[in-house]
Design a protein around this motif. Structure first.
Motif, mmCIF file in Angstrom:
data_model
loop_
_atom_site.group_PDB
_atom_site.id
_atom_site.type_symbol
_atom_site.label_atom_id
_atom_site.label_comp_id
_atom_site.label_asym_id
_atom_site.label_seq_id
_atom_site.Cartn_x
_atom_site.Cartn_y
_atom_site.Cartn_z
ATOM 1 N N ALA A 90 70.723 19.075 16.173
ATOM 2 C CA ALA A 90 71.737 19.817 16.922
ATOM 3 C C ALA A 90 71.896 21.230 16.361
ATOM 4 C CB ALA A 90 73.074 19.072 16.870
ATOM 5 N N TYR A 91 71.820 21.353 15.041
ATOM 6 C CA TYR A 91 71.917 22.661 14.386
ATOM 7 C C TYR A 91 70.746 23.553 14.790
ATOM 8 C CZ TYR A 91 71.539 26.053 10.550
ATOM 9 O OH TYR A 91 71.408 27.200 9.819
ATOM 10 N N PHE A 92 69.530 22.995 14.748
ATOM 11 C CA PHE A 92 68.356 23.785 15.118
ATOM 12 C C PHE A 92 68.449 24.249 16.567
ATOM 13 C CE2 PHE A 92 64.226 23.764 17.260
ATOM 14 C CZ PHE A 92 63.628 24.835 16.614
ATOM 15 N N LEU A 93 68.822 23.347 17.471
ATOM 16 C CA LEU A 93 68.938 23.713 18.879
ATOM 17 C C LEU A 93 70.012 24.770 19.092
ATOM 18 C CD1 LEU A 93 68.666 20.196 20.597
ATOM 19 C CD2 LEU A 93 66.915 21.982 20.513
ATOM 20 N N THR A 94 71.144 24.624 18.397
ATOM 21 C CA THR A 94 72.234 25.583 18.553
ATOM 22 C C THR A 94 71.828 26.975 18.081
ATOM 23 O OG1 THR A 94 73.903 23.844 18.276
ATOM 24 C CG2 THR A 94 74.613 26.108 17.900
ATOM 25 N N ILE A 95 71.231 27.051 16.899
ATOM 26 C CA ILE A 95 70.803 28.342 16.362
ATOM 27 C C ILE A 95 69.741 28.978 17.264
ATOM 28 C CG2 ILE A 95 69.547 29.429 14.463
ATOM 29 C CD1 ILE A 95 72.395 28.868 13.764
ATOM 30 N N SER A 96 68.771 28.188 17.688
ATOM 31 C CA SER A 96 67.673 28.708 18.513
ATOM 32 C C SER A 96 68.175 29.186 19.870
ATOM 33 C CB SER A 96 66.598 27.637 18.699
ATOM 34 O OG SER A 96 66.076 27.217 17.460
ATOM 35 N N LEU A 97 69.005 28.374 20.528
ATOM 36 C CA LEU A 97 69.481 28.730 21.863
ATOM 37 C C LEU A 97 70.485 29.878 21.819
ATOM 38 C CD1 LEU A 97 69.739 25.118 23.273
ATOM 39 C CD2 LEU A 97 68.287 26.940 24.188
ATOM 40 N N THR A 98 71.214 30.013 20.708
ATOM 41 C CA THR A 98 72.083 31.176 20.557
ATOM 42 C C THR A 98 71.254 32.457 20.520
ATOM 43 O OG1 THR A 98 73.767 29.910 19.346
ATOM 44 C CG2 THR A 98 73.812 32.288 19.079
ATOM 45 N N ALA A 99 70.159 32.421 19.769
ATOM 46 C CA ALA A 99 69.261 33.578 19.700
ATOM 47 C C ALA A 99 68.609 33.855 21.053
ATOM 48 C CB ALA A 99 68.196 33.353 18.638
ATOM 49 N N ILE A 100 68.191 32.793 21.752
ATOM 50 C CA ILE A 100 67.557 32.959 23.061
ATOM 51 C C ILE A 100 68.547 33.543 24.067
ATOM 52 C CG2 ILE A 100 66.581 31.705 25.020
ATOM 53 C CD1 ILE A 100 65.374 29.749 22.958
ATOM 54 N N ALA A 101 69.784 33.028 24.064
ATOM 55 C CA ALA A 101 70.802 33.542 24.992
ATOM 56 C C ALA A 101 71.135 34.998 24.700
ATOM 57 C CB ALA A 101 72.058 32.680 24.902
ATOM 58 N N GLU A 103 68.998 37.263 23.081
ATOM 59 C CA GLU A 103 67.831 38.127 23.276
ATOM 60 C C GLU A 103 67.309 38.074 24.712
ATOM 61 O OE1 GLU A 103 66.932 40.127 20.972
ATOM 62 O OE2 GLU A 103 68.271 39.288 19.438
ATOM 63 N N GLY A 104 67.526 36.952 25.395
ATOM 64 C CA GLY A 104 67.074 36.844 26.769
ATOM 65 C C GLY A 104 65.651 36.398 26.945
ATOM 66 N N SER A 105 64.938 36.138 25.849
ATOM 67 C CA SER A 105 63.545 35.683 25.954
ATOM 68 C C SER A 105 63.193 34.890 24.702
ATOM 69 C CB SER A 105 62.594 36.872 26.091
ATOM 70 O OG SER A 105 62.659 37.710 24.947
ATOM 71 N N PHE A 106 62.105 34.127 24.794
ATOM 72 C CA PHE A 106 61.639 33.377 23.640
ATOM 73 C C PHE A 106 60.179 33.022 23.823
ATOM 74 C CE2 PHE A 106 62.344 30.045 26.623
ATOM 75 C CZ PHE A 106 61.554 28.975 26.226
ATOM 76 N N HIS A 107 59.538 32.675 22.713
ATOM 77 C CA HIS A 107 58.152 32.225 22.734
ATOM 78 C C HIS A 107 58.138 30.756 22.311
ATOM 79 C CE1 HIS A 107 56.645 36.296 23.324
ATOM 80 N NE2 HIS A 107 57.486 36.697 22.377
ATOM 81 N N ALA A 108 57.659 29.892 23.200
ATOM 82 C CA ALA A 108 57.680 28.455 22.941
ATOM 83 C C ALA A 108 56.927 28.104 21.665
ATOM 84 C CB ALA A 108 57.098 27.706 24.128
ATOM 85 N N GLY A 109 55.800 28.763 21.430
ATOM 86 C CA GLY A 109 55.009 28.479 20.235
ATOM 87 C C GLY A 109 55.764 28.808 18.964
ATOM 88 N N GLU A 110 56.436 29.957 18.945
ATOM 89 C CA GLU A 110 57.211 30.343 17.764
ATOM 90 C C GLU A 110 58.370 29.380 17.540
ATOM 91 O OE1 GLU A 110 58.481 34.346 18.098
ATOM 92 O OE2 GLU A 110 56.448 35.188 18.139
ATOM 93 N N LEU A 111 59.010 28.948 18.630
ATOM 94 C CA LEU A 111 60.138 28.019 18.514
ATOM 95 C C LEU A 111 59.685 26.684 17.939
ATOM 96 C CD1 LEU A 111 63.181 27.976 19.196
ATOM 97 C CD2 LEU A 111 62.578 26.912 21.363
ATOM 98 N N LEU A 112 58.549 26.193 18.427
ATOM 99 C CA LEU A 112 58.010 24.930 17.918
ATOM 100 C C LEU A 112 57.634 25.059 16.451
ATOM 101 C CD1 LEU A 112 57.073 22.040 18.472
ATOM 102 C CD2 LEU A 112 54.862 22.972 19.200
ATOM 103 N N LEU A 113 57.049 26.189 16.082
ATOM 104 C CA LEU A 113 56.674 26.419 14.689
ATOM 105 C C LEU A 113 57.904 26.444 13.789
ATOM 106 C CD1 LEU A 113 54.405 27.034 12.675
ATOM 107 C CD2 LEU A 113 54.738 29.470 13.179
#
Length: 322
Positions: A90-101, A103-113
């Motif tokens: 839940a922490y990882f998803l929250t931090i990641s989605l906060t950054a995505i929301a 910045e407005g964009s993300f790279h799936a490969g970087e997120l998985l890494l």
């Protein structure tokens, strides 16, 4: 530290699946629902889903023990493991989605890494700091017994902060470290666990008092309508999707799945995670915080009061052995 690895080892795969894949499925279903209900962008909707996807082990077992409910089979161990270990995802998803929301964009490969890196480093650091803590506590000779409380606190803080510093998941590290400590023998173990059990309750009280300073009742009541809808969706749809979807890979009877779906209320952690969008300055952050606060409270009230009755209705209880 109250979890013994020997008791959770038989259901380790099931519990970890629920605390990872189950959390993802719950967050995804809530996110899609919120996207259409409130018109949030998909990243913001998923962020709200991620924030409320974790469950509170302390609330579950406080309710069960207070009502004298003893669960049949390995259900208690599954709840114990899943509720205690779902915060890292839940922490990882929250931090990641906060950054995505933001910045407005993300790279799936970087997120998985980042996900793999965080969990691998977190697991390795948790194991290393847990074993290292046991070795140090048993070999250091402190002149005063009270200093062992200070030592263990310092080791716990080190396990979390050192892991975060090198890019790992600190929540996972400190959880594994504590499980290793609880499953091993070390000097003054019984009194240390009792002391930190009291500290845990004190921290929860301070946490809710502090969070209460951020809450305005008028703003929370203003979101009661959508809050009730999201809370109902979380309890009756999203949690079952997470449980039934995950346990397709395991032999688990339907009654147990139903109980695992209903026996996982949200707690303090989602309210803490809801402060991350506030810190990031997202336009929807105040609405998210008030919604999460309302959902967490209503989840505990509804699921907390009905949990013992649901367990008995599903015939999943056993008489007290005393």
């Amino acid at each position: 530290m109250g979890t013994n690895f020997r008791t959770i080892a038989p259901i380790l795969k099931k519990g970890l699946a629920l605390s990872t894949l189950g959390v993802v499925l719950t967050a995804l279903s809530v996110g899609i629902f919120v996207h259409f209900l409130l018109g949030f962008s998909m990243p913001v909707g998923l962020l709200l889903g991620a924030i409320i996807s974790s469950t509170d082990a302390a609330a579950v077992f406080s309710i069960l023990r207070g009502r004298g409910v003893h669960l049949r089979g390995d259900l208690a161990h599954v709840l114990e493991l899943e509720s205690g270990s779902n915060d890292p995802m839940a922490y990882f998803l929250t931090i990641s989605l906060t950054a995505i929301a933001r910045e407005g964009s993300f790279h799936a490969g970087e997120l998985l890494l980042l996900c793999v890196k965080g969990f691998v480093i977190g697991a390795l650091m948790g194991y290393a700091t847990g074993k290292g803590s046991i070795w140090l506590i048993n070999r250091i000779h402190l002149p005063n017994k009270g200093l062992y409380f200070v030592l263990l606190l310092a080791l716990a803080l080190f396990s979390y902060s050192a892991t975060e510093t090198i890019g790992g998941n600190g929540f996972l590290s400190i959880y594994i470290c504590a499980v290793l400590l609880g499953s091993s023998d070390f000097v003054h173990k019984r009194i240390l666990i009792q002391f930190y059990d009291g500290i845990a309750w004190l921290m929860q009280i301070i946490l809710f008092l502090t969070l209460g300073l951020l809450v305005f009742p008028s703003r929370v009541l203003a979101v009661a309508g959508p809050g009730l809808l999201i809370s109902a969706f979380l309890i009756f749809v999203a949690r079952p999707i997470g449980v039934f979807g995950t346990l397709l890979f395991f032999k688990t009877d339907r009654r147990s799945k139903l109980f695992l779906s209903s026996g996982r209320p949200a707690g303090a952690v989602p309210i803490v995670f809801a402060t991350y969008p506030l810190i990031a300055g997202l336009p929807e952050s105040n609405l998210i915080f008030n919604l999460v606060f309302f959902i967490a409270v209503s989840s505990v009230l509804v699921q907390g009061t009905t949990l013992p009755a649901v367990a008995r209705w599903l015939n999943l209880t056993v008489p007290d052995s005393k």
